[in-house]
Design a protein around this motif. Structure first.
Motif, short mmCIF file in Angstrom:
data_model
loop_
_atom_site.label_atom_id
_atom_site.label_comp_id
_atom_site.label_asym_id
_atom_site.label_seq_id
_atom_site.Cartn_x
_atom_site.Cartn_y
_atom_site.Cartn_z
N VAL A 1 0.75 -1.34 -0.08
CA VAL A 1 0.13 -0.05 -0.03
C VAL A 1 0.87 1.34 0.18
O VAL A 1 1.92 1.35 0.71
CB VAL A 1 -1.03 -0.05 1.30
N HIS B 1 -3.99 1.06 -3.19
CA HIS B 1 -3.20 -0.34 -3.27
C HIS B 1 -2.06 0.01 -4.32
O HIS B 1 -2.14 0.68 -5.31
CB HIS B 1 -4.28 -1.35 -4.01
N CYS C 1 -7.25 2.54 -0.75
CA CYS C 1 -7.31 1.64 0.64
C CYS C 1 -7.69 2.22 1.82
O CYS C 1 -7.38 3.48 2.00
CB CYS C 1 -5.75 1.11 0.83
N PHE D 1 -7.73 -3.26 5.50
CA PHE D 1 -7.92 -3.81 3.80
C PHE D 1 -9.51 -4.31 3.84
O PHE D 1 -10.27 -4.48 2.70
CB PHE D 1 -7.34 -5.07 3.41
#
Length: 267
Positions: free
Chosen positions: A70, A83, A144, A157
């Motif tokens: 990330v 991401h 994210c 996540f």
């Protein structure tokens, strides 16, 4: 209901019955590691970086856990996380840390470009794609979930997970009383640990775990760590002078080292 809860608890592998004595197999059992990969890390809040690591607009820091990566970025308006994968072929766009304000992120495979807000700004050979494939939402980096607390950026996540503050519970209130959000890192150094360290007696409270297999993760058995599942790490040293420690009264800050061990001291 009570019986059902008890049955669930009894089925937990290597169950912790004494918080000061963690079953050793939790640190090296292959099946337990697979359960962590499946049921723990995809759903818990994880400290991705300290905010002083990304002080300027465009600064970014990469966070890795298992096979996921990330990018945490400070934009002109807020801190965002994406991401670390190009929307074309999934190639990683960045590693480590840096600044993307001017150049953005450029895919090394086909040259696709993304600005610091995750918006796609260039597609190579656009004419070979259908109009549907060129919808902006299909091109932008996948965000994210990220929330800030205590001078750190946390990622999760799982979009349906409770908020960070809900997960922290009373810990947030207790550490906020120490002005955790105002603490700053004065210095740090990094190193990659490749040897199978099993013990390091720096002080009577030091705790370690070996780095085995891939990006193995663990938790501290130290009784003072109030939220052990939030911080992935490979080596933890709970000494009083450094490694994410608060400056006053020797009060500890939960440590984490990610792939590299960071040792430092707060101002």
């Amino acid at each position: 209901m009570a019986n059902s809860t008890e049955n669930i608890m009894n089925n937990i592998p290597f169950r912790v019955v004494d918080p000061e004595r963690i079953p050793a197999k939790r640190y090296h059992d292959e099946e337990f590691f697979k359960l962590e990969q499946e049921r723990l890390w995809p759903h818990v809040w994880q400290m991705a970086c300290r905010l002083e690591e990304i002080p300027e607009i465009g600064d970014y820091a990469e966070y890795r856990i298992l096979d996921k990566s990330v990018i945490v970025v400070r934009t002109a308006t807020e801190v965002k996380a994406f991401h670390n994968a190009c929307r074309h072929r999934g190639v990683e766009l960045a590693s480590g840390s840096g600044n993307c304000k001017s150049r953005g992120f450029v895919c090394p495979f086909h040259g696709w470009r993304f600005n610091m807000d995750g918006e796609n700004t260039f597609v190579f050979a656009k004419h070979v794609f259908s109009e549907a494939s060129l919808e902006q939402a299909e091109l932008n980096l996948k965000p994210c979930r990220v929330e800030l607390w205590g001078g750190s950026a946390f990622i999760n996540f799982d979009d349906s997970a409770p908020s960070l503050l809900e997960c922290l519970g009373p810990v947030a209130e207790r550490l906020s009383a120490r002005n955790a959000e105002d603490l700053k890192m004065e210095w740090w150094c990094s190193t990659v640990l490749t040897s199978g360290i099993t013990a390091w007696s720096y002080s009577s409270s030091s705790k370690t775990r070996p780095r085995n297999r891939q990006s193995q993760t663990g938790r501290t058995a130290s009784p003072w760590c109030p939220i052990p599942i939030l911080f992935p790490f490979e080596l933890v040293l709970n000494f009083r002078t450094s490694l994410w420690m608060c400056r006053d009264s020797g009060s500890p800050w939960c440590p984490m080292t990610r792939t590299k061990m960071k040792i430092g001291k707060f101002n």
